[in-house]
Write an enzyme that holds these catalytic residues in place. Structure first.
Site, short mmCIF file in Angstrom:
data_model
loop_
_atom_site.label_atom_id
_atom_site.label_comp_id
_atom_site.label_asym_id
_atom_site.label_seq_id
_atom_site.Cartn_x
_atom_site.Cartn_y
_atom_site.Cartn_z
N LEU A 198 -46.91 76.55 41.46
CA LEU A 198 -46.17 76.31 42.70
C LEU A 198 -45.48 74.96 42.63
O LEU A 198 -45.83 74.09 41.82
CB LEU A 198 -47.11 76.37 43.90
N CYS A 199 -44.46 74.80 43.48
CA CYS A 199 -43.72 73.54 43.57
C CYS A 199 -43.31 73.37 45.03
O CYS A 199 -43.95 73.92 45.93
CB CYS A 199 -42.51 73.54 42.64
N ALA A 200 -42.27 72.62 45.29
CA ALA A 200 -41.87 72.38 46.68
C ALA A 200 -41.17 73.60 47.28
O ALA A 200 -41.49 74.03 48.39
CB ALA A 200 -40.95 71.16 46.77
N MET A 228 -44.29 75.22 48.51
CA MET A 228 -45.02 74.66 49.65
C MET A 228 -44.26 74.89 50.96
O MET A 228 -44.86 74.92 52.04
CB MET A 228 -45.28 73.17 49.43
#
Length: 416
Positions: free
Chosen positions: A87-89, A115
């Site tokens: 996952l990332c932003a 996120m």
């Protein structure tokens, strides 16, 4: 290190499976062991991440995967005996990283919208122990711990502590339930999220703010670039109802009573929902009490802590022992009730939380001793909620990303 935009990452050469935020949360809630590889920068990861007892979380920033030959020490950190969710932003970097790992033989997927997607999860859970008139739902936003309450009875409804990001959700839920959303009530000027009261008021719902909040300078300025009736409504506090101690609001045959509980802020107000649940805003949580420093800073915190003590002892703990407490937030330290809501009867909190039976001096010393970092962007969020700072929906959503940190302690004060 230069931060790349999501659009800057090339599309992986292999197909990468995507998982949606709701599915990830379902797996975590079911107790399944989940392994996450968070590809954001370490500073972002340290401030805010997905946690849980059954969650293994690794932080390896995306730039470690940009080289043609990835460092073997980096790959050695990643488990190869289980599925890993990257996952990332926003979802761009994680798709690239997951694709790169898939090419190296890892079993991976990536979190859709990152996120930001996690922050879009918003669940409604019925408060089963509520024994007042009508039905009471608790809204839960796991990414920030924000809680809200929807009471409905006989064709009418009221929302307490609505979030601007979910304005349409409240209206849609009311329509689906076949009820008219009559009131939108705020407990105080929030420091961790953008209030939805103004936007709901512009949609014809009666917006309610504590009278004491007006004294803090609520101006309800127009949104940037907005015109017309909704814009005018936001500029005029006279179009909003103000709630004073003892005021009541009727929802079908149920009554919501205003209870002044200053301490977290001077305008902190609780709402007693048909004598059964006290929506305490940020005054009292099921695992902690309020932090007293967000309005007047460190200098005013001791006096605010004494005000909070008085409110808890004289206005909250004097209610019947079976009265449920429901705050505006929960933390990772909070244990949900059997109905999956973050609520607890006063009697249980008094038994489990020493802070509620201390004398005043000991209470003040305790709440000033272990306050966590202040909420991210809290000054700008407060200014927005006061109406002094106009932001569009995307800016508002970005501002409130991260933990709430409205409690006096990062650890639970219950069960000590």
């Amino acid at each position: 290190m230069h931060k790349m935009n999501a659009d800057d990452f090339p599309t992986p050469d292999v197909d990468v499976e995507t998982t949606d935020p709701e599915s990830l949360k379902d797996r975590i809630d079911a107790g399944e062991d989940v392994t996450l590889l968070d590809a954001r920068m370490q500073s972002d990861y340290d401030e805010w991440r997905i946690d849980g007892e059954n969650v293994t979380s690794l932080n390896i920033p995306y730039f470690e995967f940009l080289e043609d030959d990835i460092d073997s020490d980096v790959l050695a950190q990643i488990p190869d005996d289980r599925e890993v969710t990257v996952l990332c932003a926003k979802g761009g970097a994680s798709e690239y990283v997951a694709g790169t790992l898939a090419e190296h033989g890892y079993d991976v997927n990536h979190l859709e919208d990152g996120m930001n997607g996690w922050a879009s999860i918003y669940e409604a859970v019925e408060v089963e122990r509520y024994d007042g008139t009508g039905t009471l739902l608790q809204y839960q936003r796991p990414s920030s711990g924000c809680l809200g309450y929807l009471l409905y009875d006989d064709g009418e409804a009221a929302i307490i502590d609505p979030l601007r990001a979910f304005t349409d959700r409240y209206l849609d839920d009311a329509a689906e339930l076949g009820v008219e959303l009559k009131y939108a009530l705020d407990t105080h000027i929030h420091a961790d999220h953008i209030s939805g009261v103004r936007d709901l008021d512009a949609e014809g719902v009666e917006g309610v703010i504590p009278e004491a909040a007006v004294d803090r300078g609520v101006t309800y300025a127009a949104e940037q670039g907005s015109t017309g009736p909704a814009s005018q409504a936001r500029q005029d506090t006279d179009d909003l109802t103000t709630a004073e101690d003892g005021d009541t609001f009727q929802v079908g045959d149920a009554t919501i009573e205003t209870v002044s509980t200053p301490g977290h802020t001077t305008g902190m107000t609780s709402y007693l929902v048909d004598g059964s649940l006290l929506a305490t805003g940020d005054g009292l949580f099921i695992e902690s009490v309020a932090r007293p420093d967000l309005e007047e800073g460190d200098e005013g915190a001791p006096e605010a802590a004494r005000m909070l003590y008085e409110s808890l002892q004289e206005r909250v703990l004097t209610l019947p022992d079976g009265t449920l407490i429901g705050g505006a937030h929960f933390s990772d330290a909070a244990e949900p009730a059997e109905d999956s809501t973050f609520t607890a009867p006063i009697s249980a909190l008094v038994e489990e939380m020493d802070a509620l039976t201390m004398d005043e001096d000991a209470f003040v010393e305790l709440v000033l001793s272990d306050m966590p970092p202040r909420p991210a962007n809290y000054e700008e969020i407060i200014a927005t909620n006061l109406g002094q700072n106009a932001v569009d929906d995307e800016e508002a959503f970005t501002l409130e990303l991260g933990p709430n940190n409205c409690a006096a302690s990062q650890e639970s004060l219950a069960g000590d």
